[in-house]
Design a protein around this motif. Structure first.
Motif, PDB file in Angstrom:
ATOM      1  N   LYS A  28     -23.065   1.638 -45.455  1.00  9.75           N
ATOM      2  CA  LYS A  28     -24.258   2.169 -46.097  1.00  9.75           C
ATOM      3  C   LYS A  28     -25.435   1.882 -45.170  1.00  9.75           C
ATOM      4  O   LYS A  28     -25.554   0.773 -44.652  1.00  9.75           O
ATOM      5  N   TYR A  29     -26.268   2.888 -44.959  1.00 12.30           N
ATOM      6  CA  TYR A  29     -27.420   2.705 -44.090  1.00 12.30           C
ATOM      7  C   TYR A  29     -28.521   3.678 -44.479  1.00 12.30           C
ATOM      8  O   TYR A  29     -28.302   4.623 -45.239  1.00 12.30           O
ATOM      9  N   ILE A  30     -29.706   3.406 -43.955  1.00 15.98           N
ATOM     10  CA  ILE A  30     -30.863   4.266 -44.191  1.00 15.98           C
ATOM     11  C   ILE A  30     -31.106   5.073 -42.933  1.00 15.98           C
ATOM     12  O   ILE A  30     -31.054   4.547 -41.820  1.00 15.98           O
ATOM     13  N   LEU A  31     -31.373   6.343 -43.095  1.00 17.08           N
ATOM     14  CA  LEU A  31     -31.742   7.229 -42.013  1.00 17.08           C
ATOM     15  C   LEU A  31     -33.114   7.788 -42.346  1.00 17.08           C
ATOM     16  O   LEU A  31     -33.322   8.294 -43.452  1.00 17.08           O
ATOM     17  N   ALA A  32     -34.058   7.643 -41.419  1.00 16.96           N
ATOM     18  CA  ALA A  32     -35.418   8.116 -41.674  1.00 16.96           C
ATOM     19  C   ALA A  32     -35.947   8.875 -40.465  1.00 16.96           C
ATOM     20  O   ALA A  32     -35.629   8.537 -39.320  1.00 16.96           O
ATOM     21  N   THR A  33     -36.733   9.908 -40.736  1.00 22.09           N
ATOM     22  CA  THR A  33     -37.421  10.646 -39.679  1.00 22.09           C
ATOM     23  C   THR A  33     -38.917  10.601 -39.963  1.00 22.09           C
ATOM     24  O   THR A  33     -39.345  10.459 -41.115  1.00 22.09           O
ATOM     25  N   PHE A  34     -39.706  10.728 -38.908  1.00 22.49           N
ATOM     26  CA  PHE A  34     -41.155  10.565 -38.995  1.00 22.49           C
ATOM     27  C   PHE A  34     -41.854  11.736 -38.325  1.00 22.49           C
ATOM     28  O   PHE A  34     -41.329  12.306 -37.368  1.00 22.49           O
ATOM     29  N   SER A  35     -43.056  12.056 -38.799  1.00 20.00           N
ATOM     30  CA  SER A  35     -43.803  13.163 -38.203  1.00 20.00           C
ATOM     31  C   SER A  35     -44.510  12.741 -36.921  1.00 20.00           C
ATOM     32  O   SER A  35     -44.812  13.586 -36.078  1.00 20.00           O
ATOM     33  N   THR A  36     -44.773  11.429 -36.749  1.00 22.72           N
ATOM     34  CA  THR A  36     -45.459  10.959 -35.544  1.00 22.72           C
ATOM     35  C   THR A  36     -44.788   9.702 -34.992  1.00 22.72           C
ATOM     36  O   THR A  36     -44.171   8.941 -35.736  1.00 22.72           O
ATOM     37  N   ASP A  37     -44.938   9.504 -33.689  1.00 23.02           N
ATOM     38  CA  ASP A  37     -44.431   8.283 -33.060  1.00 23.02           C
ATOM     39  C   ASP A  37     -45.142   7.054 -33.623  1.00 23.02           C
ATOM     40  O   ASP A  37     -44.529   6.021 -33.858  1.00 23.02           O
ATOM     41  N   ARG A  38     -46.440   7.174 -33.832  1.00 26.46           N
ATOM     42  CA  ARG A  38     -47.214   6.043 -34.349  1.00 26.46           C
ATOM     43  C   ARG A  38     -46.753   5.661 -35.751  1.00 26.46           C
ATOM     44  O   ARG A  38     -46.585   4.487 -36.074  1.00 26.46           O
ATOM     45  N   GLY A  39     -46.546   6.639 -36.600  1.00 27.62           N
ATOM     46  CA  GLY A  39     -46.057   6.370 -37.950  1.00 27.62           C
ATOM     47  C   GLY A  39     -44.703   5.688 -37.928  1.00 27.62           C
ATOM     48  O   GLY A  39     -44.435   4.768 -38.706  1.00 27.62           O
ATOM     49  N   GLY A  50     -34.627   6.109 -32.306  1.00 31.63           N
ATOM     50  CA  GLY A  50     -34.705   7.287 -31.448  1.00 31.63           C
ATOM     51  C   GLY A  50     -36.116   7.844 -31.520  1.00 31.63           C
ATOM     52  O   GLY A  50     -37.007   7.250 -32.126  1.00 31.63           O
ATOM     53  N   ARG A  51     -36.318   9.002 -30.925  1.00 28.46           N
ATOM     54  CA  ARG A  51     -37.643   9.636 -30.944  1.00 28.46           C
ATOM     55  C   ARG A  51     -37.903  10.203 -32.334  1.00 28.46           C
ATOM     56  O   ARG A  51     -37.262  11.153 -32.762  1.00 28.46           O
ATOM     57  N   LYS A  52     -38.803   9.558 -33.061  1.00 29.71           N
ATOM     58  CA  LYS A  52     -39.225   9.949 -34.412  1.00 29.71           C
ATOM     59  C   LYS A  52     -38.121   9.815 -35.451  1.00 29.71           C
ATOM     60  O   LYS A  52     -38.145  10.487 -36.474  1.00 29.71           O
ATOM     61  N   TRP A  53     -37.136   8.935 -35.204  1.00 29.16           N
ATOM     62  CA  TRP A  53     -36.128   8.641 -36.229  1.00 29.16           C
ATOM     63  C   TRP A  53     -35.664   7.201 -36.080  1.00 29.16           C
ATOM     64  O   TRP A  53     -35.810   6.586 -35.033  1.00 29.16           O
ATOM     65  N   VAL A  54     -35.105   6.684 -37.165  1.00 31.23           N
ATOM     66  CA  VAL A  54     -34.550   5.334 -37.158  1.00 31.23           C
ATOM     67  C   VAL A  54     -33.395   5.284 -38.155  1.00 31.23           C
ATOM     68  O   VAL A  54     -33.412   5.970 -39.172  1.00 31.23           O
ATOM     69  N   ALA A  55     -32.375   4.499 -37.812  1.00 30.69           N
ATOM     70  CA  ALA A  55     -31.279   4.201 -38.734  1.00 30.69           C
ATOM     71  C   ALA A  55     -31.281   2.695 -38.934  1.00 30.69           C
ATOM     72  O   ALA A  55     -31.410   1.934 -37.977  1.00 30.69           O
ATOM     73  N   VAL A  56     -31.164   2.264 -40.184  1.00 27.08           N
ATOM     74  CA  VAL A  56     -31.218   0.844 -40.514  1.00 27.08           C
ATOM     75  C   VAL A  56     -29.980   0.477 -41.304  1.00 27.08           C
ATOM     76  O   VAL A  56     -29.642   1.136 -42.288  1.00 27.08           O
ATOM     77  N   GLY A  57     -29.305  -0.590 -40.873  1.00 25.86           N
ATOM     78  CA  GLY A  57     -28.119  -1.023 -41.590  1.00 25.86           C
ATOM     79  C   GLY A  57     -27.551  -2.292 -40.994  1.00 25.86           C
ATOM     80  O   GLY A  57     -28.186  -2.947 -40.166  1.00 25.86           O
TER      81      GLY A  57
END
Length: 134
Positions: free
Chosen positions: A71-82, A100-107
């Motif tokens: 189980k993990y979280i996958l998130a994408t972002f509209s900006t690098d700063r965010g 990654g560029r404007k995304w992250v996976a957490v687990g």
């Protein structure tokens, strides 16, 4: 070719990011693919996840992915700063982050390592609070 200090630093940084070190140990490391890009749905498809959407806003899209016991979280972002602000805040809670560029996976560490084999990216580790128990 002569390596100037900035070029040497850049070469070492690239090697560290690839978890290969900056020496000539001769060890073969697992190949890390080029870092993936795309929407949350595209990234989820790459790792064969049907995302359970938790947040769908202009600045962040976040979903939970489950595959068996993983189980993990996958998130994408509209900006690098965010993205960086989110990661910096989240890392206070510990955990393992594939970035990654404007995304992250957490687990869990093993899950994030497996995802890295499909998505590329860099590994980051949150704060370990176990030493602060009182």
């Amino acid at each position: 070719m002569r390596l100037t200090r900035p070029r040497l630093a850049l070469a070492c940084a690239a090697a560290v990011l690839a978890l290969a070190g900056c020496g000539s140990g001769g060890e073969k490391k697992a190949a890390v693919p080029e870092t993936a890009t795309g929407s949350l749905e595209q990234l989820a498809a790459e790792v064969k996840c049907e995302p359970n959407m938790q947040t769908d806003a202009d600045t962040i899209r976040q979903a939970i992915c489950e595959k068996g016991k993983q189980k993990y979280i996958l998130a994408t972002f509209s900006t690098d700063r965010g993205q960086r602000e989110w990661i910096n805040t989240a890392k206070d809670y510990g955990g393992f982050y594939l970035v990654g560029r404007k995304w992250v996976a957490v687990g869990h560490q093993d899950v994030v390592a497996t995802l890295r084999g499909r998505l590329g990216g860099t590994l980051e580790v949150g704060t370990d609070h176990s030493a602060h128990k009182g």
